[in-house]
Design an enzyme around this catalytic site. Structure first.
Site, PDB file in Angstrom:
ATOM      1  N   CYS A  52       1.209  11.074   2.389  1.00  0.00           N
ATOM      2  CA  CYS A  52       0.350  10.303   1.480  1.00  0.00           C
ATOM      3  C   CYS A  52      -0.548  11.179   0.609  1.00  0.00           C
ATOM      4  CB  CYS A  52      -0.527   9.347   2.278  1.00  0.00           C
ATOM      5  SG  CYS A  52      -1.611  10.239   3.393  1.00  0.00           S
ATOM      6  N   ASP A  92      -3.266  12.716   1.611  1.00  0.00           N
ATOM      7  CA  ASP A  92      -4.650  12.741   2.073  1.00  0.00           C
ATOM      8  C   ASP A  92      -4.985  14.089   2.716  1.00  0.00           C
ATOM      9  OD1 ASP A  92      -4.862  10.207   1.175  1.00  0.00           O
ATOM     10  OD2 ASP A  92      -4.835   9.249   3.132  1.00  0.00           O
ATOM     11  N   CYS A  96      -7.455   7.591   4.042  1.00  0.00           N
ATOM     12  CA  CYS A  96      -7.564   6.172   4.374  1.00  0.00           C
ATOM     13  C   CYS A  96      -8.503   5.953   5.562  1.00  0.00           C
ATOM     14  CB  CYS A  96      -6.181   5.639   4.715  1.00  0.00           C
ATOM     15  SG  CYS A  96      -5.580   6.275   6.277  1.00  0.00           S
ATOM     16  N   CYS A 151      -1.181   8.691   9.979  1.00  0.00           N
ATOM     17  CA  CYS A 151      -2.560   9.045   9.606  1.00  0.00           C
ATOM     18  C   CYS A 151      -3.239   9.849  10.713  1.00  0.00           C
ATOM     19  CB  CYS A 151      -3.375   7.799   9.320  1.00  0.00           C
ATOM     20  SG  CYS A 151      -2.569   6.682   8.172  1.00  0.00           S
TER      21      CYS A 151
HETATM   22 FE1  FES Z   1      -2.999   8.961   4.262  1.00  0.00          FE
HETATM   23 FE2  FES Z   1      -3.610   7.376   6.227  1.00  0.00          FE
HETATM   24  S1  FES Z   1      -2.647   6.808   4.371  1.00  0.00           S
HETATM   25  S2  FES Z   1      -3.852   9.513   6.157  1.00  0.00           S
END
Ligand code: FES
Length: 123
Positions: A33, A35, A58, A102
């Site tokens: 994602c 992140d 998130c 995540c």
């Molecule tokens: Fe990226 Fe949860 S959607 S860490």
């Protein structure tokens, strides 16, 4: 969908920020994602005395970051290295299947910071 613990750690994240006097810093990204999670910690006498996190991600990533800081604070380096991403997710009462990825950041970021500490120390 989320356990009470996940919601609690998301709403009231523990140990947020950057540790000014950190002697180990680690950052990992989630390829799925994009992140990012950053951990800064201070080890003294082989014990994690303090730890903080910054997560650009998130809610589940924020909750796992918060939880892992609580799990390893006060632990020895070896004990902290033994904490797995799975253990963090379990400590939160589990995560929905589609959010399990995540939790792949939390322990990895702590381990990266501990590796940085070991390198700086010359181990
Ligand atoms: Fe990226 Fe949860 S959607 S860490």
């Amino acid at each position: 969908m989320y356990s009470e613990k996940v919601i609690d750690h998301f709403n009231n994240p523990r140990n947020v920020g950057d540790l000014a006097d950190a002697n180990g810093v680690g950052q990992v990204g989630n390829a799925k994602c994009g992140d990012i999670m950053k951990i800064s910690l201070r080890v003294e006498g082989d014990v994690i005395q303090d730890i903080k996190f910054k997560t650009f991600g998130c809610g589940a990533a924020v909750a796992t970051s918060s939880m892992v800081t609580e799990m390893v604070k006060g632990k020895t380096v070896q004990e902290a290295l033994a904490v797995t991403n799975k253990a963090v997710a379990e400590a939160l009462g589990g995560l929905p299947g589609e959010k399990l990825h995540c939790s792949n950041l939390a322990a990895d970021a702590v381990h990266a910071a501990l590796n940085d500490y070991a390198e700086k120390k010359g181990n």
